[in-house]
Design a protein around this motif. Structure first.
Motif, PDB file in Angstrom:
ATOM      1  N   VAL A   1       0.844  -1.198   0.000  1.00  0.00           N
ATOM      2  CA  VAL A   1       0.000   0.000   0.000  1.00  0.00           C
ATOM      3  C   VAL A   1       0.878   1.248   0.000  1.00  0.00           C
ATOM      4  O   VAL A   1       0.616   2.210  -0.735  1.00  0.00           O
ATOM      5  CB  VAL A   1      -0.946  -0.003   1.215  1.00  0.00           C
ATOM      6  N   ASN A   2       1.930   1.245   0.816  1.00  0.00           N
ATOM      7  CA  ASN A   2       2.859   2.383   0.835  1.00  0.00           C
ATOM      8  C   ASN A   2       3.516   2.572  -0.526  1.00  0.00           C
ATOM      9  O   ASN A   2       3.677   3.697  -1.008  1.00  0.00           O
ATOM     10  CB  ASN A   2       3.938   2.170   1.898  1.00  0.00           C
ATOM     11  N   LEU A   3       3.893   1.473  -1.160  1.00  0.00           N
ATOM     12  CA  LEU A   3       4.559   1.551  -2.454  1.00  0.00           C
ATOM     13  C   LEU A   3       3.618   2.104  -3.519  1.00  0.00           C
ATOM     14  O   LEU A   3       4.021   2.939  -4.344  1.00  0.00           O
ATOM     15  CB  LEU A   3       5.071   0.167  -2.857  1.00  0.00           C
ATOM     16  N   ILE A   4       2.370   1.671  -3.505  1.00  0.00           N
ATOM     17  CA  ILE A   4       1.400   2.178  -4.472  1.00  0.00           C
ATOM     18  C   ILE A   4       1.213   3.680  -4.298  1.00  0.00           C
ATOM     19  O   ILE A   4       1.123   4.434  -5.271  1.00  0.00           O
ATOM     20  CB  ILE A   4       0.054   1.438  -4.333  1.00  0.00           C
ATOM     21  N   GLU A   5       1.202   4.128  -3.052  1.00  0.00           N
ATOM     22  CA  GLU A   5       1.020   5.557  -2.797  1.00  0.00           C
ATOM     23  C   GLU A   5       2.177   6.379  -3.351  1.00  0.00           C
ATOM     24  O   GLU A   5       1.971   7.424  -3.981  1.00  0.00           O
ATOM     25  CB  GLU A   5       0.856   5.799  -1.298  1.00  0.00           C
ATOM     26  N   VAL A   6       3.413   5.934  -3.146  1.00  0.00           N
ATOM     27  CA  VAL A   6       4.549   6.719  -3.643  1.00  0.00           C
ATOM     28  C   VAL A   6       4.655   6.636  -5.163  1.00  0.00           C
ATOM     29  O   VAL A   6       5.251   7.521  -5.796  1.00  0.00           O
ATOM     30  CB  VAL A   6       5.883   6.281  -2.987  1.00  0.00           C
ATOM     31  N   CYS A   7       4.078   5.595  -5.750  1.00  0.00           N
ATOM     32  CA  CYS A   7       4.119   5.439  -7.199  1.00  0.00           C
ATOM     33  C   CYS A   7       2.937   6.114  -7.890  1.00  0.00           C
ATOM     34  O   CYS A   7       2.855   6.090  -9.128  1.00  0.00           O
ATOM     35  CB  CYS A   7       4.119   3.960  -7.581  1.00  0.00           C
ATOM     36  N   SER A   8       2.022   6.704  -7.130  1.00  0.00           N
ATOM     37  CA  SER A   8       0.804   7.245  -7.731  1.00  0.00           C
ATOM     38  C   SER A   8       1.071   8.266  -8.832  1.00  0.00           C
ATOM     39  O   SER A   8       0.357   8.270  -9.855  1.00  0.00           O
ATOM     40  CB  SER A   8      -0.116   7.825  -6.657  1.00  0.00           C
ATOM     41  N   PRO A   9       2.084   9.155  -8.714  1.00  0.00           N
ATOM     42  CA  PRO A   9       2.317  10.088  -9.840  1.00  0.00           C
ATOM     43  C   PRO A   9       2.637   9.377 -11.148  1.00  0.00           C
ATOM     44  O   PRO A   9       2.179   9.786 -12.220  1.00  0.00           O
ATOM     45  CB  PRO A   9       3.498  10.936  -9.354  1.00  0.00           C
ATOM     46  N   ILE A  10       3.428   8.307 -11.067  1.00  0.00           N
ATOM     47  CA  ILE A  10       3.778   7.551 -12.269  1.00  0.00           C
ATOM     48  C   ILE A  10       2.530   6.898 -12.859  1.00  0.00           C
ATOM     49  O   ILE A  10       2.295   6.945 -14.073  1.00  0.00           O
ATOM     50  CB  ILE A  10       4.838   6.481 -11.945  1.00  0.00           C
ATOM     51  N   LEU A  11       1.703   6.305 -11.999  1.00  0.00           N
ATOM     52  CA  LEU A  11       0.497   5.623 -12.462  1.00  0.00           C
ATOM     53  C   LEU A  11      -0.497   6.618 -13.058  1.00  0.00           C
ATOM     54  O   LEU A  11      -1.195   6.299 -14.023  1.00  0.00           O
ATOM     55  CB  LEU A  11      -0.145   4.851 -11.307  1.00  0.00           C
ATOM     56  N   GLN A  12      -0.572   7.809 -12.478  1.00  0.00           N
ATOM     57  CA  GLN A  12      -1.455   8.845 -13.016  1.00  0.00           C
ATOM     58  C   GLN A  12      -0.974   9.319 -14.383  1.00  0.00           C
ATOM     59  O   GLN A  12      -1.759   9.489 -15.317  1.00  0.00           O
ATOM     60  CB  GLN A  12      -1.525  10.021 -12.039  1.00  0.00           C
ATOM     61  N   GLN A  13       0.318   9.548 -14.503  1.00  0.00           N
ATOM     62  CA  GLN A  13       0.883  10.072 -15.744  1.00  0.00           C
ATOM     63  C   GLN A  13       0.768   9.060 -16.885  1.00  0.00           C
ATOM     64  O   GLN A  13       0.414   9.428 -18.008  1.00  0.00           O
ATOM     65  CB  GLN A  13       2.347  10.467 -15.537  1.00  0.00           C
TER      66      GLN A  13
END
Length: 298
Positions: free
Chosen positions: A257-269
């Motif tokens: 869950v922590n990893l998904i949160e820090v990766c959210s900008p990449i996933l959004q872009q």
């Protein structure tokens, strides 16, 4: 091959580098440290530079951006530049006083208030949500409109690498808990990512740098493959998250869950990469997504 640096951030490849090298570099960066890879990219390369950019209203307080989960809320007044009404995205800077943090925010043109879109008009936004993946730094070296293929490749590679990291985290946590089912599911998700990496690498094989210029057929194939890879990444992340929830009941917050949160900008872009910076033939990605392969054969 040329690279660029920004401040204390590591050297990153740029639009003068062959796209196969760009892909390999950023996939590795996304896998090893996705939390650092995204800021390094956006601090080095201002990907929003080719977009129509408004100007903060000089006789009013400077616009502000407030951090919120997953992004920022943006408020302020801007003056719209000359604009023919066709660009779907608009870049909104905060102004010189904000230098040091993210200061360039990209929004859909449709968020502008009705009747305030004419060239030179002033418009006001109040607490408009901007995902972190739509934010960059005006101090980065500006990308050009023709550099789109570099951005697509870099962002998709980061997303594939970050998702690969997630499958590893999911597997490690499950094995530590003695779970035998989740590692098998994680291996299947990793295989999906592997196939996407191979497919994208095949498109980029022998491709020149973005600034050397890609043949139209290669650019169309790349845009289509980026769209498919982005969809696959989101599928993998969603499935991994579901497995994490199912296997982590009663054991505290799952590290995934922590990893998904820090990766959210990449996933959004990555979801909008080919829309934010369009290919030369702006109809091609949509045609390819709907199965029109006449333009992308070979």
């Amino acid at each position: 091959m040329t690279t660029s640096t920004y401040g204390d951030h590591p050297t990153v490849l740029g639009p003068d580098s062959d796209l196969a090298q760009v892909f390999a570099f950023f996939e590795s960066e996304g896998y090893v440290n996705p939390a650092a890879a995204w800021p390094a990219l956006t601090r080095t390369w201002n990907w929003a530079a080719p977009l129509t950019t408004a100007v903060p209203r000089a006789d009013r307080p400077a616009p502000t951006a407030r951090p919120v989960p997953g992004g920022f809320t943006l408020s302020g007044q801007w003056r719209r530049p000359s604009y023919d009404g066709t660009d779907p995205w608009l870049a909104l800077p905060l102004g010189p006083a904000s230098r040091g943090g993210p200061d360039l925010f990209v929004v859909a043109a449709k968020v502008l208030p009705d009747g305030e879109g004419a060239p030179g008009s002033v418009f006001r936004l109040e607490d408009v949500y901007v995902p972190a993946g739509f934010v960059t730094y005006s101090t980065g070296e500006p990308l050009r409109a023709g550099d789109a293929a570099f951005l697509w490749t870099a962002v998709t590679a980061l997303a594939l690498g970050a998702a690969r990291c997630m499958t590893d985290v999911l597997t490690a946590r499950a094995k530590g808990a003695g779970d035998t089912a989740v590692p098998s599911a994680a291996a299947e998700l990793a295989a999906v990512l592997y196939d996407e990496r191979l497919s994208l690498a095949a498109v980029l094989h022998d491709a020149p740098s973005a600034r050397q210029g890609l043949p139209a057929s290669v650019e169309v194939r790349l845009a289509a493959q980026v769209g498919r890879a982005g969809t696959a990444v989101h599928h993998v992340v969603a499935a991994a998250y579901e497995h994490a929830l199912a296997s982590g009941a009663g054991t505290g917050r799952h590290p995934l869950v922590n990893l998904i949160e820090v990766c959210s900008p990449i996933l959004q872009q990555v979801r909008y990469a080919t829309e934010l910076l369009l290919p030369h033939d702006t109809t091609s990605p949509r045609k390819a997504e709907h199965g029109d392969d006449r333009r992308i054969s070979g």
